[in-house]
Design a protein around this motif. Structure first.
Motif, PDB file in Angstrom:
ATOM      1  N   PRO A   1       0.858  -1.243  -0.039  1.00 47.79           N
ATOM      2  CA  PRO A   1       0.269  -0.076  -0.125  1.00 47.79           C
ATOM      3  C   PRO A   1       0.922   1.241   0.099  1.00 47.79           C
ATOM      4  CG  PRO A   1      -0.762  -1.552   1.502  1.00 47.79           C
ATOM      5  CD  PRO A   1       0.657  -2.004   1.070  1.00 47.79           C
ATOM      6  N   VAL A   2       1.957   1.360   0.707  1.00 51.36           N
ATOM      7  CA  VAL A   2       2.815   2.432   0.617  1.00 51.36           C
ATOM      8  C   VAL A   2       3.395   2.738  -0.696  1.00 51.36           C
ATOM      9  CG1 VAL A   2       4.956   3.328   1.958  1.00 51.36           C
ATOM     10  CG2 VAL A   2       3.362   1.845   3.256  1.00 51.36           C
ATOM     11  N   ALA A   3       3.891   1.621  -1.295  1.00 50.95           N
ATOM     12  CA  ALA A   3       4.281   1.978  -2.740  1.00 50.95           C
ATOM     13  C   ALA A   3       3.263   2.250  -3.672  1.00 50.95           C
ATOM     14  CB  ALA A   3       4.996   0.289  -3.124  1.00 50.95           C
ATOM     15  N   ALA A   4       2.106   1.803  -3.507  1.00 51.59           N
ATOM     16  CA  ALA A   4       1.141   2.273  -4.347  1.00 51.59           C
ATOM     17  C   ALA A   4       0.683   3.801  -4.114  1.00 51.59           C
ATOM     18  CB  ALA A   4      -0.251   1.390  -3.910  1.00 51.59           C
ATOM     19  N   LEU A   5       0.819   4.284  -3.122  1.00 48.33           N
ATOM     20  CA  LEU A   5       0.400   5.539  -2.672  1.00 48.33           C
ATOM     21  C   LEU A   5       1.703   6.315  -3.316  1.00 48.33           C
ATOM     22  CD1 LEU A   5       0.050   7.116   0.712  1.00 48.33           C
ATOM     23  CD2 LEU A   5       1.423   8.310  -0.667  1.00 48.33           C
ATOM     24  N   GLY A   6       2.948   5.954  -3.358  1.00 47.38           N
ATOM     25  CA  GLY A   6       4.033   6.613  -4.023  1.00 47.38           C
ATOM     26  C   GLY A   6       3.967   6.721  -5.386  1.00 47.38           C
ATOM     27  N   SER A   7       3.187   5.799  -5.896  1.00 46.85           N
ATOM     28  CA  SER A   7       3.261   5.576  -7.488  1.00 46.85           C
ATOM     29  C   SER A   7       2.444   6.329  -8.156  1.00 46.85           C
ATOM     30  CB  SER A   7       2.805   4.240  -7.794  1.00 46.85           C
ATOM     31  OG  SER A   7       1.450   3.878  -7.697  1.00 46.85           O
ATOM     32  N   MET A   8       1.654   7.061  -7.318  1.00 46.07           N
ATOM     33  CA  MET A   8       0.701   8.145  -7.803  1.00 46.07           C
ATOM     34  C   MET A   8       0.739   9.480  -6.832  1.00 46.07           C
ATOM     35  SD  MET A   8      -2.930   6.059  -6.864  1.00 46.07           S
ATOM     36  CE  MET A   8      -2.276   4.678  -8.009  1.00 46.07           C
ATOM     37  N   PRO A   9       1.800  10.079  -6.889  1.00 42.37           N
ATOM     38  CA  PRO A   9       1.920  11.390  -5.900  1.00 42.37           C
ATOM     39  C   PRO A   9       1.268  12.572  -6.253  1.00 42.37           C
ATOM     40  CG  PRO A   9       3.784  11.167  -7.039  1.00 42.37           C
ATOM     41  CD  PRO A   9       3.055   9.947  -7.461  1.00 42.37           C
ATOM     42  N   LEU A  10       0.984  12.711  -7.589  1.00 38.63           N
ATOM     43  CA  LEU A  10       0.068  14.060  -8.141  1.00 38.63           C
ATOM     44  C   LEU A  10      -1.216  13.841  -7.630  1.00 38.63           C
ATOM     45  CD1 LEU A  10       0.077  16.589  -9.480  1.00 38.63           C
ATOM     46  CD2 LEU A  10      -0.210  15.288 -11.531  1.00 38.63           C
ATOM     47  N   THR A  11      -1.704  12.620  -7.955  1.00 34.98           N
ATOM     48  CA  THR A  11      -3.256  12.232  -7.416  1.00 34.98           C
ATOM     49  C   THR A  11      -3.226  12.480  -5.836  1.00 34.98           C
ATOM     50  OG1 THR A  11      -3.364  10.966  -9.349  1.00 34.98           O
ATOM     51  CG2 THR A  11      -4.907  10.736  -7.588  1.00 34.98           C
ATOM     52  N   VAL A  12      -2.501  11.930  -5.212  1.00 37.44           N
ATOM     53  CA  VAL A  12      -2.550  12.081  -3.862  1.00 37.44           C
ATOM     54  C   VAL A  12      -2.405  13.306  -3.216  1.00 37.44           C
ATOM     55  CG1 VAL A  12      -1.781  11.063  -1.692  1.00 37.44           C
ATOM     56  CG2 VAL A  12      -2.264   9.384  -3.520  1.00 37.44           C
ATOM     57  N   TYR A  13      -1.666  14.075  -3.881  1.00 36.13           N
ATOM     58  CA  TYR A  13      -1.271  15.123  -3.111  1.00 36.13           C
ATOM     59  C   TYR A  13      -2.357  16.282  -3.533  1.00 36.13           C
ATOM     60  CZ  TYR A  13       1.152  19.867  -3.172  1.00 36.13           C
ATOM     61  OH  TYR A  13       1.747  21.299  -2.796  1.00 36.13           O
ATOM     62  N   THR A  14      -2.866  16.017  -4.848  1.00 31.82           N
ATOM     63  CA  THR A  14      -3.990  17.103  -5.130  1.00 31.82           C
ATOM     64  C   THR A  14      -5.238  16.644  -4.257  1.00 31.82           C
ATOM     65  OG1 THR A  14      -3.061  17.159  -7.623  1.00 31.82           O
ATOM     66  CG2 THR A  14      -5.681  17.501  -7.083  1.00 31.82           C
ATOM     67  N   GLY A  15      -5.627  15.536  -4.225  1.00 35.71           N
ATOM     68  CA  GLY A  15      -6.862  15.174  -3.205  1.00 35.71           C
ATOM     69  C   GLY A  15      -6.523  15.431  -1.857  1.00 35.71           C
ATOM     70  N   HIS A  16      -5.320  15.325  -1.228  1.00 34.26           N
ATOM     71  CA  HIS A  16      -4.925  15.931  -0.118  1.00 34.26           C
ATOM     72  C   HIS A  16      -5.354  17.570   0.008  1.00 34.26           C
ATOM     73  CE1 HIS A  16      -2.494  16.858   3.382  1.00 34.26           C
ATOM     74  NE2 HIS A  16      -1.714  17.669   2.753  1.00 34.26           N
ATOM     75  N   VAL A  17      -4.840  18.264  -0.795  1.00 28.19           N
ATOM     76  CA  VAL A  17      -4.962  19.532  -0.855  1.00 28.19           C
ATOM     77  C   VAL A  17      -6.355  20.143  -0.922  1.00 28.19           C
ATOM     78  CG1 VAL A  17      -4.405  21.897  -2.081  1.00 28.19           C
ATOM     79  CG2 VAL A  17      -2.550  20.082  -1.660  1.00 28.19           C
ATOM     80  N   LEU A  18      -6.966  19.384  -1.877  1.00 29.14           N
ATOM     81  CA  LEU A  18      -8.442  19.740  -1.946  1.00 29.14           C
ATOM     82  C   LEU A  18      -9.305  19.518  -0.631  1.00 29.14           C
ATOM     83  CD1 LEU A  18      -9.246  18.474  -5.579  1.00 29.14           C
ATOM     84  CD2 LEU A  18      -8.998  20.782  -4.706  1.00 29.14           C
ATOM     85  N   ALA A  19      -8.960  18.162   0.092  1.00 33.54           N
ATOM     86  CA  ALA A  19      -9.694  17.891   1.221  1.00 33.54           C
ATOM     87  C   ALA A  19      -9.368  18.849   2.499  1.00 33.54           C
ATOM     88  CB  ALA A  19      -8.958  16.555   1.660  1.00 33.54           C
ATOM     89  N   LEU A  20      -8.232  19.643   2.325  1.00 29.73           N
ATOM     90  CA  LEU A  20      -8.025  20.507   3.402  1.00 29.73           C
ATOM     91  C   LEU A  20      -8.665  21.736   3.288  1.00 29.73           C
ATOM     92  CD1 LEU A  20      -4.064  20.179   4.134  1.00 29.73           C
ATOM     93  CD2 LEU A  20      -6.003  19.347   5.519  1.00 29.73           C
ATOM     94  N   ALA A  21      -9.174  22.118   2.195  1.00 30.21           N
ATOM     95  CA  ALA A  21      -9.792  23.453   1.813  1.00 30.21           C
ATOM     96  C   ALA A  21     -11.006  23.613   2.834  1.00 30.21           C
ATOM     97  CB  ALA A  21     -10.494  23.315   0.582  1.00 30.21           C
ATOM     98  N   GLY A  22     -10.779  24.774   3.408  1.00 30.44           N
ATOM     99  CA  GLY A  22     -11.967  24.887   4.326  1.00 30.44           C
ATOM    100  C   GLY A  22     -11.882  24.230   5.882  1.00 30.44           C
TER     101      GLY A  22
END
Length: 387
Positions: free
Chosen positions: A302-323
């Motif tokens: 699971p850790v490697a899977a997360l690391g294989s799609m950093p742009l997607t994860v980073y984008t989702g994380h930033v959007l989730a922090l809004a507000g």
């Protein structure tokens, strides 16, 4: 379809290191600060500045891996990299519109991709020398230019509307923003050098780990000597008042009222010692991740899977922090768990991350007309280029 990336040039250790960078940036975005009690303060201190530097080194490393396969198709590879950089920058400008509390790094990364184009196929030794020299000397150039032109730090993040003011946008991205490309492109150059190492071998990974540890320790030690016995901290207190042992908090650049600011090693100060220290810790993490045996990495899917799609994860994380205004370990844990589960499921059922797939497809299509002239086509599952 295999869950783990197994195509040519793909390294599970690199994906694991990239996951460390993603989670580290999450920690900096979510946790209250290094003065927080207990684990929250410790995690923030460890990740602050180092996680984003690791991201940048890994971007250069991945860039080196994917373009190394296209050494006979350099025009096509350059076209693809330019388009990839522009798309990543565009995602960054759009993310700022979400009005989260994150200083979004993607626009700076996208520009840095273009800056390192001339060095994509340089040999390892030359890249290593250039990378270290870049990180050491670029902050001096930035300091001199900002001082001469009386440029002040830009705390307003660039958005799509900034495209209407290209001169100001370029100034922000290159010199006065949170992650000024003048200095940060050096991380990518160093990552290109690491891409030439045999990270699958114990010797190669150990060399990267050792070089990183020495670089990080040396930068920290020399900064301490200059600020302490060298009198730098005392001199800075005369112009800035009370300061901590490393200086103070910064947002990409140091003030230009004293050259002694260039001696601090504080996170995101953009000084030679900040950049060299965080580059060293990045190399150490990459080397250590690539040293992990298969008996360990098989439990880190699971850790490697997360690391294989950093742009997607980073984008989702930033959007989730809004507000949101929650600054807690609980929120960090929630973001990490959701990212692990979502990335693993997507990797198992679909493959490449959704944003990675879109960016990669468009970038490859941009280089296709040139690539067809030589009759060569990319194969396999390429390394992730986006941070």
């Amino acid at each position: 379809m295999p869950l783990l990336p197994t195509g040519p040039g793909r390294l599970v250790g690199v994906d694991l290191a990239r996951a460390v960078a993603v989670v580290g940036m999450m920690a900096v975005h979510v946790l209250p600060g290094d003065d927080a009690p207990g684990a929250a303060g410790t995690l923030y201190s460890l990740a602050h500045g180092r996680a984003s530097g690791l991201f940048a080194v890994l971007a250069g490393l991945s860039l080196g891996l994917v373009t190394r396969r296209d050494a006979q198709d350099r025009a096509a590879a350059r076209g693809s990299v330019v388009v990839r950089g522009l798309l990543v920058a565009l995602v960054g400008l759009l993310l700022v519109e979400a009005d989260s509390r994150v200083a979004v790094i993607l626009a700076y990364y996208g520009v840095a991709f273009v800056v390192v184009l001339p060095f994509l196929w340089w040999p390892a030794r030359r890249l290593a020398v250039l990378g270290v020299a870049w990180l050491a000397l670029a902050p001096l150039l930035s300091f001199a230019v900002r001082r001469a032109a009386d440029l002040t730090p830009q705390y307003e993040q660039p958005t799509l509307s900034s495209l209407a003011r290209p001169g100001q946008l370029l100034e922000t991205l290159a010199l006065t923003g949170y992650y000024p490309v003048v200095g940060w492109a050096g991380y990518l150059v160093l990552g290109l050098a690491v891409s030439r190492a045999d990270l699958r071998s114990t010797t190669g990974a150990l060399r990267v780990l050792g070089a990183g540890a020495v670089l990080a320790a040396a930068a920290w030690l020399v900064s301490g000597l200059l600020l302490g016995p060298g009198g730098g901290l005392a001199a800075l207190r005369t112009v800035a008042g009370p300061l901590g042992p490393d200086g103070t908090d910064f947002y990409g650049t140091v003030p230009t009222d004293s050259r002694w600011w260039l001696a601090v090693v504080a996170p995101h100060s953009g000084t030679p010692f900040d950049l060299l220290h965080t580059a060293g810790t990045a190399l150490a993490v990459v080397g250590a991740a690539c040293l992990l045996p298969a008996a360990v990495t098989r439990f880190l899917v699971p850790v490697a899977a997360l690391g294989s799609m950093p742009l997607t994860v980073y984008t989702g994380h930033v959007l989730a922090l809004a507000g949101t205004d929650d600054h807690s370990l609980r929120l960090l844990g929630l973001h990490v768990v959701v990212a692990l589960v979502a990335a693993t499921g997507w990797r198992l059922l679909v493959g490449r991350g959704p944003l990675e797939l879109v960016v990669g497809t468009v970038a490859s299509a941009a280089g296709a007309p040139l690539r067809r002239r030589s009759g060569r086509h990319p194969v396999g599952d390429p390394p992730t280029l986006t941070p």
